[in-house]
Design an enzyme around this catalytic site. Structure first.
Site, PDB file in Angstrom:
ATOM      1  N   GLY A   1      62.534  23.150 -58.875  1.00 46.99           N
ATOM      2  CA  GLY A   1      61.877  23.353 -60.155  1.00 46.99           C
ATOM      3  C   GLY A   1      60.682  22.482 -60.415  1.00 46.99           C
ATOM      4  O   GLY A   1      60.005  22.649 -61.425  1.00 46.99           O
TER       5      GLY A   1
ATOM      6  N   HIS B   1      40.357  19.545 -51.581  1.00 45.08           N
ATOM      7  CA  HIS B   1      41.692  20.122 -51.484  1.00 45.08           C
ATOM      8  C   HIS B   1      42.630  19.463 -52.498  1.00 45.08           C
ATOM      9  O   HIS B   1      42.507  18.273 -52.796  1.00 45.08           O
ATOM     10  CB  HIS B   1      42.254  19.946 -50.074  1.00 45.08           C
TER      11      HIS B   1
ATOM     12  N   HIS C   1      35.425  20.847 -42.292  1.00 50.07           N
ATOM     13  CA  HIS C   1      36.838  20.981 -42.637  1.00 50.07           C
ATOM     14  C   HIS C   1      37.000  22.413 -43.141  1.00 50.07           C
ATOM     15  O   HIS C   1      36.077  23.224 -43.049  1.00 50.07           O
ATOM     16  CB  HIS C   1      37.198  19.934 -43.695  1.00 50.07           C
TER      17      HIS C   1
ATOM     18  N   ASP D   1      42.536  10.975 -39.846  1.00 47.92           N
ATOM     19  CA  ASP D   1      43.407  12.146 -39.870  1.00 47.92           C
ATOM     20  C   ASP D   1      44.157  12.230 -38.541  1.00 47.92           C
ATOM     21  O   ASP D   1      43.579  12.042 -37.479  1.00 47.92           O
ATOM     22  CB  ASP D   1      42.518  13.386 -40.069  1.00 47.92           C
TER      23      ASP D   1
ATOM     24  N   HIS E   1      43.768  32.929 -39.058  1.00 46.04           N
ATOM     25  CA  HIS E   1      43.646  31.619 -39.690  1.00 46.04           C
ATOM     26  C   HIS E   1      43.401  30.581 -38.609  1.00 46.04           C
ATOM     27  O   HIS E   1      43.955  30.678 -37.513  1.00 46.04           O
ATOM     28  CB  HIS E   1      44.928  31.272 -40.461  1.00 46.04           C
TER      29      HIS E   1
ATOM     30  N   HIS F   1      42.200  20.972 -39.563  1.00 47.34           N
ATOM     31  CA  HIS F   1      42.470  19.637 -39.022  1.00 47.34           C
ATOM     32  C   HIS F   1      42.192  19.609 -37.524  1.00 47.34           C
ATOM     33  O   HIS F   1      42.564  20.526 -36.791  1.00 47.34           O
ATOM     34  CB  HIS F   1      43.923  19.237 -39.281  1.00 47.34           C
TER      35      HIS F   1
END
Length: 539
Positions: free
Chosen positions: A32, A59, A124, A178, A348, A352
């Site tokens: 929830g 993002h 990115h 990253d 897709h 990264h």
């Protein structure tokens, strides 16, 4: 969570204020919960020393928590690249906060207290992403947030390798990098490959096409629009996040398309399906999203059926797989053709960097120390192995535990000087931080074991039980077929109440006793532990 800070004695600089989705990426544990945001309690009593907040890209896991933490940090100045600032300011405006993120270009150098900060453009999955070169009195910290090296980006704006190399030549004390793609070999593919696949889908589609991706993936949305126009289709947008981000990107010049190519929601029914291209929010199967409502035949303007195509140009975030699969299956039931990554390649590509991207950055920066960020512990450990191939000692790749504070001093290796106790701060509806582990444990119990409510009527004047207790069950047993069990359960409750003779004054103790006794009985009889809720009703 992407909240980092650097400090020099009493000067602090904070980088990123993020959120992650409780109902989606953490669904298994966060029943929830809408969002999980950074725990900034450590900084709240130091806000007089905080000099600023800088964002690297737009993002939600980097800017999505700003509307909840901004005022806790003392209304500090904030900066971000142009599109990043626009996306963050949308969130601040929605919460009616006065603070705004100041947009900066990639030539800007910020002087904030003892720190200077410059911006290096990187590619990115959202445009206008940046790495930060932070010059401190002790040395340069290179903040290498989410990136990949796309040498043929959709917007034509490549990563600024020259500036990255220049920072490395100055000597970098520590690289924050990253590491999410540290397990993937090679280089992450360019966004261009998605266009080839989408063009094939459009060429084969006899009806309307619904396209869904992350709402911040502006370059991919632009690619989809360009292809749709090439195939003679009109464009419609569905979903608040899509509408807001596209409008912001248009105003700033990050997207371009003729306004007459857009068709209003209510005009779709007059347009042949073969002329429709709908960009729809909900790629992660979010409950209540535009795509979810379409899949459940609950959308005011959009219906799908035979001949229609739905393209998922996003992979499920870990934890969202079930939600996405439910939407896909509902779309199939409506008669639509659905294309997604499990059955079709190159719908897709990740934003990264893979191993090749990560090692290219490491080679260019050449830091003394490395701190992997943005991944799980296994990603960090894999990054350490990759760095070893470039000659880095295990001790030079820093992998602190959550909450540990690293201190850099001249002439000595970094060391942990403090451990901050951190918690998940959860946003649930309008409440921020008022849902904790106890509430989540109760929600988990209800979800997995069900709930049993015992209603005990007592006389207001005498404090004595006036009738047999009533038992209500939801998600535990089917009451119509469990009469004997319920009768036995009532006897357990009645026996627990008889242990207290006369007028009962301490009902808290009685509630606890009733709950414990009934829990033991039900577990013995069923092997399950539902949430027990005794309710005392005065009559």
């Amino acid at each position: 969570m992407h909240t980092n800070y650097t400090n020099k004695k009493q000067d602090r600089r904070v980088f990123e204020g993020s959120s992650s989705s409780g109902k989606d990426s953490l669904r298994i544990f966060m029943y929830g919960v809408d969002l999980v945001i950074p725990d900034v309690r450590y900084l709240e009593d130091k806000k007089q020393y905080i000099r600023g907040l800088v964002f690297t890209h737009g993002h939600d896991d980097h800017i999505g928590g700003i509307q909840y933490i901004y005022f806790k940090l003392g209304n500090v100045p904030m900066w971000g690249t142009t599109l990043t600032a626009a996306f963050a300011n949308i969130k601040l405006t929605e919460r009616k906060l006065k603070g705004r993120v100041t947009p900066v270009d990639f030539d800007r150098v910020l002087q904030i207290g003892p720190f200077t900060v410059s911006f290096n453009r990187v590619t990115h999955s959202v445009p206008d992403a940046a790495h930060l070169v932070i010059t401190t009195p002790l040395g340069i910290i290179y903040h290498g947030s989410d990136f990949k090296f796309d040498f043929d980006p959709l917007d034509g704006k490549k990563s600024e390798l020259e500036k990255i190399n220049a920072a490395g030549k100055k000597g970098v004390l520590c690289l924050l990098t990253d590491c999410l793609g540290s397990e993937r070999p090679g280089f992450t593919p360019s966004e261009q490959v998605v266009g080839t696949t989408l063009a094939k889908e459009l060429a084969l589609a006899p009806g309307k096409v619904l396209f869904t991706t992350q709402s911040s993936n502006i370059s991919r949305i632009q690619l989809a629009i360009d292809l749709a126009l090439k195939y003679g289709r009109k464009i419609a947008f569905f979903g608040r996040s899509i509408d807001q981000n596209v409008e912001a990107a248009l105003k700033l010049g990050f997207m371009r398309f003729p306004r007459e190519a857009i068709i209003r929601d209510q005009d779709l029914r007059r347009l042949p399906a073969v002329k429709q291209f709908l960009i729809v929010a909900g790629a992660q199967g979010q409950e209540g999203s535009a795509l979810s409502r379409v899949a459940n035949d609950d959308h005011k303007f959009v219906r799908v059926g035979e001949g229609d195509t739905v393209v998922f140009s996003a992979d499920p975030i870990p934890g969202n797989e079930h939600s996405v699969n439910v939407v896909i299956e509902e779309l199939y039931r409506r008669g639509a053709r659905v294309s997604y990554s499990d059955i079709m390649e190159d719908l897709h590509v990740s934003g990264h960097g893979s191993q090749g991207d990560l090692m290219l950055l490491l080679s260019a920066v050449g830091p003394k120390y490395i701190l992997p960020i943005g991944g799980t512990y296994k990603h960090m450990m894999q990054y350490r192995r990759l760095a070893a191939d470039l000659g880095y000692n295990k001790r030079d790749v820093l992998i602190p535990e959550e909450g540990q504070v690293l201190e850099f001093r001249p002439g000595v290796p970094p060391r942990v000087v403090e451990t901050i106790e951190l918690e998940n701060v959860m946003v649930d509806g309008l409440g921020v931080g008022d849902v904790g582990n106890v509430v989540l444990r109760d929600r988990q119990t209800i979800a997995t074991e069900g709930i049993v409510v015992i209603v005990v009527p007592i006389a207001k004047s005498t404090g004595q039980v006036t009738a047999e207790p009533d038992i209500i069950s939801r998600g535990f047993i089917y009451m119509k077929e469990s009469g004997r069990l319920l009768d036995d359960a009532r006897r357990v409750v009645s026996q627990s109440l008889r242990l207290k003779k006369g007028r009962i004054l301490d009902w808290r103790f009685v509630r606890k006793q009733v709950g414990e006794n009934l829990e033991m009985f039900l577990f013995k009889e069923t092997g399950r532990r539902p949430l027990i809720v005794p309710v005392i009703v005065e009559v």
